[in-house]
Design a protein around this motif. Sequence first.
Motif, PDB file in Angstrom:
ATOM      1  N   GLY A 230       1.084  -0.976  -0.041  1.00 44.19           N
ATOM      2  CA  GLY A 230       0.087  -0.099   0.115  1.00 44.19           C
ATOM      3  C   GLY A 230       0.830   1.340  -0.057  1.00 44.19           C
ATOM      4  N   GLU A 231       2.159   1.061  -0.098  1.00 43.00           N
ATOM      5  CA  GLU A 231       2.464   2.181  -0.037  1.00 43.00           C
ATOM      6  C   GLU A 231       3.024   3.279  -1.735  1.00 43.00           C
ATOM      7  N   VAL A 232       2.697   4.284  -1.451  1.00 45.19           N
ATOM      8  CA  VAL A 232       2.166   5.409  -1.963  1.00 45.19           C
ATOM      9  C   VAL A 232       3.803   6.050  -2.547  1.00 45.19           C
ATOM     10  N   LEU A 233       3.849   6.324  -3.481  1.00 45.54           N
ATOM     11  CA  LEU A 233       4.828   6.964  -4.108  1.00 45.54           C
ATOM     12  C   LEU A 233       4.837   7.980  -3.486  1.00 45.54           C
ATOM     13  N   GLU A 234       6.353   8.630  -4.311  1.00 48.24           N
ATOM     14  CA  GLU A 234       6.308  10.390  -4.300  1.00 48.24           C
ATOM     15  C   GLU A 234       6.491  10.703  -5.859  1.00 48.24           C
ATOM     16  N   ASP A 235       5.618  12.344  -5.275  1.00 51.36           N
ATOM     17  CA  ASP A 235       5.002  12.252  -7.195  1.00 51.36           C
ATOM     18  C   ASP A 235       6.797  12.489  -8.156  1.00 51.36           C
ATOM     19  N   GLY A 236       6.588  12.351  -9.163  1.00 52.85           N
ATOM     20  CA  GLY A 236       7.848  12.167  -9.971  1.00 52.85           C
ATOM     21  C   GLY A 236       7.532  11.121 -10.922  1.00 52.85           C
ATOM     22  N   VAL A 237       8.687  11.022 -11.132  1.00 56.66           N
ATOM     23  CA  VAL A 237       8.825   9.902 -12.914  1.00 56.66           C
ATOM     24  C   VAL A 237       8.861   9.479 -12.390  1.00 56.66           C
ATOM     25  N   TYR A 238       8.828   7.997 -12.765  1.00 55.26           N
ATOM     26  CA  TYR A 238       9.650   6.483 -13.082  1.00 55.26           C
ATOM     27  C   TYR A 238       9.322   6.084 -14.146  1.00 55.26           C
ATOM     28  N   SER A 239      10.376   4.843 -14.270  1.00 58.36           N
ATOM     29  CA  SER A 239      10.239   3.597 -15.101  1.00 58.36           C
ATOM     30  C   SER A 239       9.520   2.490 -14.127  1.00 58.36           C
ATOM     31  N   ALA A 240       8.737   1.880 -15.087  1.00 60.46           N
ATOM     32  CA  ALA A 240       8.075   0.300 -14.263  1.00 60.46           C
ATOM     33  C   ALA A 240       7.928  -0.189 -15.347  1.00 60.46           C
ATOM     34  N   GLU A 241       8.582  -1.526 -14.799  1.00 62.16           N
ATOM     35  CA  GLU A 241       7.984  -3.147 -16.097  1.00 62.16           C
ATOM     36  C   GLU A 241       6.223  -2.741 -16.257  1.00 62.16           C
ATOM     37  N   PHE A 242       5.771  -3.726 -16.757  1.00 61.37           N
ATOM     38  CA  PHE A 242       4.660  -3.479 -17.377  1.00 61.37           C
ATOM     39  C   PHE A 242       4.341  -4.903 -17.704  1.00 61.37           C
TER      40      PHE A 242
ATOM     41  N   GLY B 165       9.778  -4.112 -22.159  1.00 60.73           N
ATOM     42  CA  GLY B 165       9.005  -4.218 -21.366  1.00 60.73           C
ATOM     43  C   GLY B 165       8.637  -3.317 -19.930  1.00 60.73           C
ATOM     44  N   LYS B 166       8.896  -2.071 -20.634  1.00 63.31           N
ATOM     45  CA  LYS B 166       9.228  -0.972 -19.270  1.00 63.31           C
ATOM     46  C   LYS B 166       8.355   0.478 -19.722  1.00 63.31           C
ATOM     47  N   GLY B 167       7.463   0.726 -19.445  1.00 60.33           N
ATOM     48  CA  GLY B 167       6.981   2.219 -19.881  1.00 60.33           C
ATOM     49  C   GLY B 167       6.643   3.336 -18.812  1.00 60.33           C
ATOM     50  N   THR B 168       6.470   4.087 -19.130  1.00 61.72           N
ATOM     51  CA  THR B 168       6.882   5.185 -18.206  1.00 61.72           C
ATOM     52  C   THR B 168       5.940   5.931 -17.187  1.00 61.72           C
ATOM     53  N   LEU B 169       6.138   6.176 -15.798  1.00 59.26           N
ATOM     54  CA  LEU B 169       5.325   5.940 -14.795  1.00 59.26           C
ATOM     55  C   LEU B 169       5.025   7.356 -13.878  1.00 59.26           C
ATOM     56  N   THR B 170       4.198   8.368 -14.069  1.00 64.51           N
ATOM     57  CA  THR B 170       3.621   9.435 -13.675  1.00 64.51           C
ATOM     58  C   THR B 170       3.369   9.548 -12.459  1.00 64.51           C
ATOM     59  N   VAL B 171       3.551  10.276 -11.764  1.00 65.55           N
ATOM     60  CA  VAL B 171       3.131   9.865 -10.046  1.00 65.55           C
ATOM     61  C   VAL B 171       2.759  11.087  -9.453  1.00 65.55           C
ATOM     62  N   LYS B 172       1.268  12.178  -9.376  1.00 62.94           N
ATOM     63  CA  LYS B 172       1.352  12.987  -9.341  1.00 62.94           C
ATOM     64  C   LYS B 172      -0.462  13.333  -7.830  1.00 62.94           C
ATOM     65  N   ASP B 173      -0.203  13.659  -6.944  1.00 63.33           N
ATOM     66  CA  ASP B 173      -0.823  13.849  -5.830  1.00 63.33           C
ATOM     67  C   ASP B 173      -1.565  12.601  -5.384  1.00 63.33           C
ATOM     68  N   GLY B 174      -0.620  11.803  -5.574  1.00 62.42           N
ATOM     69  CA  GLY B 174      -0.301  10.205  -5.273  1.00 62.42           C
ATOM     70  C   GLY B 174      -1.323   9.504  -5.785  1.00 62.42           C
ATOM     71  N   LYS B 175      -1.477   9.816  -7.400  1.00 59.63           N
ATOM     72  CA  LYS B 175      -2.046   9.030  -8.273  1.00 59.63           C
ATOM     73  C   LYS B 175      -1.398   8.786  -9.842  1.00 59.63           C
ATOM     74  N   MET B 176      -1.491   7.578  -9.493  1.00 61.54           N
ATOM     75  CA  MET B 176      -0.191   6.682 -11.353  1.00 61.54           C
ATOM     76  C   MET B 176      -1.307   7.016 -12.170  1.00 61.54           C
ATOM     77  N   THR B 177       0.010   7.218 -13.376  1.00 62.10           N
ATOM     78  CA  THR B 177      -0.439   6.298 -14.706  1.00 62.10           C
ATOM     79  C   THR B 177       0.526   6.672 -15.138  1.00 62.10           C
ATOM     80  N   LEU B 178       0.841   5.127 -16.048  1.00 64.86           N
ATOM     81  CA  LEU B 178       1.435   4.003 -16.612  1.00 64.86           C
ATOM     82  C   LEU B 178       1.251   4.680 -18.148  1.00 64.86           C
ATOM     83  N   HIS B 179       2.370   4.931 -18.896  1.00 63.12           N
ATOM     84  CA  HIS B 179       2.264   5.367 -19.704  1.00 63.12           C
ATOM     85  C   HIS B 179       3.123   3.821 -21.037  1.00 63.12           C
ATOM     86  N   VAL B 180       2.314   3.613 -21.874  1.00 64.08           N
ATOM     87  CA  VAL B 180       3.279   2.349 -22.156  1.00 64.08           C
ATOM     88  C   VAL B 180       2.994   2.696 -24.048  1.00 64.08           C
ATOM     89  N   SER B 181       3.839   2.000 -24.433  1.00 62.64           N
ATOM     90  CA  SER B 181       3.621   1.836 -25.914  1.00 62.64           C
ATOM     91  C   SER B 181       3.591  -0.041 -26.440  1.00 62.64           C
TER      92      SER B 181
END
Length: 206
Positions: free
Chosen positions: A62-74, A89-105
């Motif tokens: 349940g740990e929430v990542l701090e705001d920022g941009v990460y690479s993450a495996e999908f 196998g990776k996408g770009t994970l953006t964390v803002k205000d506790g909400k996470m969004t992964l962009h994958v091509s």
Amino acid sequence: MKRSVAMMACVLSGALMIGGYSPVLAKTEAKAVSATATDKDGAEAKTDAAKADDKKEDTAKGEVLEDGVYSAEFDTDSGMFHVNEANDGKGTLTVKDGKMTLHVSLASKNIVNLFVGTAEDAQKDGAELLEPTTDTVTYSDGMTEEVYGFDIPVPAIDEEFDLALIGKKNKWYDHKVKVTNPQKEEADADAAEDTAKATEKKDSEK
């Protein structure tokens, strides 16, 4: 008289035997009670340890990542639905205000929509479908290609969730996906470090 003496002797003998047995019986019962208490304490200790481990695991999940941009495996459950090979196998994970969004091509333009949930729910009125973006990927040999990408809301790290897709044949398919191993992007980390240094220098000049 002799008979009375004999009877008294028998009574005394019996009393001595009972007296001798009682301490032994008492000790045996005490050992049994002690063993039961020990087993109970041990079981309770194990239960407490197990609860602590479960709590620790739940906290980690349940740990929430701090705001920022990460690479993450999908990770997906299908070889036909995966991140483009150019992105390892990776996408770009953006964390803002506790909400996470992964962009994958993805691998091509064959998948035209995604839906966070089941294929059944994706076909209901009001379902919010994820629209594709057009991404350009560069392969190891230098060749480039345009493919579809998606911004996928991520409910939690290291936890599997439903993600349905529809292709050009207009049929929905259910899939299970998981986002794992987020790593802070170097550029983002360097920017944060530079900001910290600038703040420290500013404070020292006061």
